[in-house]
Design a protein around this motif. Structure first.
Motif, short mmCIF file in Angstrom:
data_model
loop_
_atom_site.label_atom_id
_atom_site.label_comp_id
_atom_site.label_asym_id
_atom_site.label_seq_id
_atom_site.Cartn_x
_atom_site.Cartn_y
_atom_site.Cartn_z
N GLU A 198 -0.27 -8.32 -12.95
CA GLU A 198 0.64 -7.98 -11.91
C GLU A 198 -0.11 -6.66 -11.19
O GLU A 198 -1.13 -5.86 -11.79
N LYS A 199 0.53 -6.39 -10.14
CA LYS A 199 0.05 -5.14 -9.47
C LYS A 199 -0.28 -3.95 -10.18
O LYS A 199 -1.25 -3.16 -10.17
N GLU A 200 0.81 -3.70 -10.98
CA GLU A 200 0.63 -2.37 -11.85
C GLU A 200 -0.64 -2.49 -12.72
O GLU A 200 -1.37 -1.40 -12.97
N VAL A 201 -1.13 -3.76 -13.16
CA VAL A 201 -1.96 -3.95 -14.18
C VAL A 201 -3.36 -3.74 -13.41
O VAL A 201 -4.16 -2.93 -13.89
N LEU A 202 -3.54 -4.21 -12.23
CA LEU A 202 -4.40 -4.10 -11.37
C LEU A 202 -4.82 -2.73 -10.99
O LEU A 202 -6.00 -2.33 -10.93
N GLU A 203 -3.73 -1.95 -10.69
CA GLU A 203 -3.89 -0.48 -10.62
C GLU A 203 -4.38 0.26 -11.87
O GLU A 203 -5.33 1.02 -11.72
N ARG A 204 -3.72 0.05 -12.68
CA ARG A 204 -4.58 0.34 -14.11
C ARG A 204 -5.75 0.20 -14.30
O ARG A 204 -6.64 0.94 -14.72
N LEU A 205 -6.04 -1.20 -14.08
CA LEU A 205 -7.72 -1.69 -14.26
C LEU A 205 -8.64 -0.69 -13.64
O LEU A 205 -9.80 -0.24 -13.64
N GLY A 206 -7.97 -0.37 -12.38
CA GLY A 206 -8.95 0.23 -11.28
C GLY A 206 -9.02 1.74 -11.53
O GLY A 206 -9.83 2.41 -11.18
N ASN A 209 -12.20 2.89 -15.43
CA ASN A 209 -13.66 3.24 -15.50
C ASN A 209 -14.60 2.34 -14.22
O ASN A 209 -13.75 1.78 -13.32
N GLY A 210 -15.78 2.62 -14.23
CA GLY A 210 -16.68 2.01 -13.24
C GLY A 210 -16.23 0.37 -13.16
O GLY A 210 -16.20 -0.23 -12.04
N VAL A 211 -16.41 -0.20 -14.23
CA VAL A 211 -16.22 -1.53 -14.17
C VAL A 211 -14.81 -1.95 -13.79
O VAL A 211 -14.60 -2.69 -12.79
N GLY A 212 -13.81 -1.42 -14.17
CA GLY A 212 -12.41 -1.45 -13.74
C GLY A 212 -12.21 -1.27 -12.44
O GLY A 212 -11.58 -2.08 -11.39
N LYS A 213 -13.00 -0.45 -11.84
CA LYS A 213 -12.73 -0.04 -10.46
C LYS A 213 -13.51 -1.10 -9.61
O LYS A 213 -12.87 -1.57 -8.47
N MET A 214 -14.55 -1.65 -10.18
CA MET A 214 -15.24 -2.67 -9.33
C MET A 214 -14.41 -3.97 -9.27
O MET A 214 -14.14 -4.54 -8.16
N LEU A 215 -13.83 -4.33 -10.58
CA LEU A 215 -13.16 -5.62 -10.42
C LEU A 215 -11.94 -5.59 -9.65
O LEU A 215 -11.45 -6.39 -9.17
N SER A 216 -11.08 -4.21 -9.97
CA SER A 216 -9.94 -4.22 -9.14
C SER A 216 -10.10 -4.15 -7.48
O SER A 216 -9.35 -4.92 -6.86
N ALA A 217 -11.41 -3.57 -7.11
CA ALA A 217 -11.72 -3.75 -5.74
C ALA A 217 -11.66 -5.09 -5.06
O ALA A 217 -11.22 -5.56 -4.22
N LEU A 218 -12.48 -5.90 -5.97
CA LEU A 218 -12.91 -7.28 -5.65
C LEU A 218 -11.38 -8.01 -5.56
O LEU A 218 -11.20 -8.67 -4.69
N PHE A 219 -10.65 -7.87 -6.46
CA PHE A 219 -9.17 -8.53 -6.62
C PHE A 219 -8.44 -8.05 -5.29
O PHE A 219 -7.65 -8.88 -4.92
N LYS A 220 -8.48 -7.00 -5.18
CA LYS A 220 -7.76 -6.26 -4.00
C LYS A 220 -8.00 -6.82 -2.59
O LYS A 220 -7.15 -7.47 -1.87
N HIS A 221 -9.31 -7.19 -2.51
CA HIS A 221 -9.83 -7.63 -1.31
C HIS A 221 -9.39 -8.97 -1.27
O HIS A 221 -8.96 -9.72 -0.27
N TYR A 222 -9.57 -9.90 -2.26
CA TYR A 222 -9.20 -11.17 -2.49
C TYR A 222 -7.96 -11.63 -2.28
O TYR A 222 -7.57 -12.48 -1.30
N GLU A 292 -3.49 -7.90 -21.77
CA GLU A 292 -3.66 -6.61 -22.35
C GLU A 292 -5.00 -6.52 -22.96
O GLU A 292 -5.82 -5.52 -22.93
N TRP A 293 -5.83 -7.77 -23.45
CA TRP A 293 -7.01 -7.77 -23.86
C TRP A 293 -7.96 -7.59 -22.88
O TRP A 293 -9.15 -6.89 -22.91
#
Ligand code: CA
Length: 304
Positions: A198-206, A209-222, A292-293
Motif C-alpha cells: 500500500e501507499k503508506e507502506v511504500l512511503e515507510r519503505l522510502g 534507508n538508502g535501499v528503501g529510498k531507491m526501491l520506493s523511487a523505482l516503484f513511484k516512477h513505475y 512486513e518481512w
C-alpha cells in the motif's frame, strides 16, 4: 546453519530489483551467480541494471549474460512500464563491471550447478536461459533442488488476456521448463496480485534507508499517477517462497503451456485434477506477513 545456494535468473526490471536485494542481503542463502535474460527490456539493459544494482548494494556476485531473444518469438519488451532503461526513477552512479564474466549464462549456470549437490534456481524473468540449460545440459536436473518460478497465471494474465508476461514472452521456453523432470514451484500472477504494498507502506519503505529510498523511487516512477493505489509485488514473492514457504499454500498440479493460440500463446494451463510429481502451484500467500518481512528485511540492509 547450512545456507541454501540460489542462482538468480533475472531481467531487471523494477520488480526484480527488490527481489535481488532480498536475496543478496539474506543471511540464509548464498547467491554465487546471477544470470540475465531479455525480458522487461533488452539484454544489454538488463545486464547493465544488474551491475548497477550490485554496485549500489556493494555486493560482489558473478554476472553472466544469457539469451537476447526468446527461443522462437519476436520479443516485445515491457519498457513502457519499466522505462527505456528498465530501472527508471533512480539514477545510479556506478556499475559493478568487475562482476561481469565472459561466459554465457547457460554455461555459467551449468558450471555452478556442477559444484555442489543441489542448487535452487530463482527464475524471475522469461524462462529462455533455463530452457536452454535443460536442453544443452539435460543432466542439470540432477543438480537442481528446485526451480522457483515467478511466472504464469492460474486465471487471467497481464500480457495477454490469459497470459502472464514472463510466460507470454517466451512460450516455448516455458513449455520446455514445465516439461522437464525437475521440481518446480509456480508462483503465478495471482500471488503477486495478493501481495500489494500500500501507499503508506511504500512511503515507510522510502524512509528506512538508502535501499528503501531507491526501491520506493523505482516503484513511484513505475506507478506514476496510480501510486496512491499501491503496487503489486511480483518477483519478490518467489524469493519469499524460498525463505518462507510456510506463508504459501501450494498444490500439486500439472502445467501445460499453450503454443498455438492466436491470442493465448504462453498461457499456462494449470490443472489441479492432474497432479505432477514435479510441479507445485501456489494459490495463496500470507500477504501481511510477506509485506512486513520485506520492510523488516530492508531495515537490515543498513550498511548501504
Ligand atoms: Ca522480472
Amino acid at each position: 546453519m547450512i545456507k541454501k545456494t540460489v542462482i538468480i535468473d533475472t531481467d531487471p526490471g523494477i520488480d526484480d530489483a527488490m527481489a535481488i536485494a532480498l536475496a543478496l542481503f539474506s543471511q540464509e542463502i548464498d547467491v554465487p551467480l546471477i544470470t540475465t535474460v531479455a525480458g522487461n527490456v533488452g539484454l544489454e539493459n538488463v545486464t547493465t541494471n544488474t551491475l548497477r544494482l550490485l554496485s549500489f548494494f556493494k555486493k560482489h556476485v558473478k554476472v553472466a549474460k544469457g539469451a537476447s531473444q526468446p527461443l522462437l518469438r519476436v520479443s516485445e519488451d515491457a519498457s513502457q512500464f519499466h522505462g527505456e532503461t528498465g530501472l527508471a526513477g533512480f539514477s545510479y552512479d556506478k556499475q559493478a563491471t568487475e562482476c561481469l564474466i565472459d561466459t554465457h549464462a547457460v554455461n555459467a549456470m551449468y558450471q555452478e550447478l556442477m559444484k555442489r549437490q543441489k542448487t535452487t534456481v530463482l527464475a524471475i524473468g522469461p524462462l529462455t536461459n533455463i530452457a536452454l540449460l535443460l536442453r544443452m545440459y539435460p543432466d542439470s536436473v540432477h543438480y537442481i533442488d528446485e526451480i522457483v518460478i515467478m511466472g504464469g497465471a492460474i486465471n487471467r494474465g497481464n500480457y495477454g488476456v490469459y497470459t502472464e508476461f514472463n510466460s507470454g514472452f517466451d512460450p516455448e521456453a516455458t513449455k520446455i521448463v514445465y516439461s522437464a523432470p525437475v521440481k518446480k514451484v509456480m508462483i503465478g500472477l495471482e500471488i503477486g496480485n495478493q501481495a500489494i504494498m500500500e501507499k503508506e507502506v511504500l512511503e515507510r519503505l522510502g524512509n528506512i534507508n538508502g535501499v528503501g529510498k531507491m526501491l520506493s523511487a523505482l516503484f513511484k516512477h513505475y506507478q506514476g499517477e496510480y501510486f496512491d493505489k499501491g503496487v503489486e509485488v511480483y518477483d519478490s514473492t518467489a524469493i519469499g517462497y524460498i525463505l518462507h514457504p510456510e506463508w504459501y499454500t501450494c498444490l500439486e498440479a500439472s502445467v501445460d503451456v499453450e503454443l498455438c493460440g492466436t491470442y493465448t500463446s504462453g498461457a499456462t494451463l494449470v490443472d489441479f485434477t492432474q497432479k505432477s510429481q514435479y510441479i507445485k502451484v501456489c494459490t495463496t500467500i500470507d500477504a501481511p506477513k510477506f509485506i512486513e518481512w520485506i520492510i523488516d528485511s530492508v531495515a537490515y540492509m543498513s550498511h548501504v
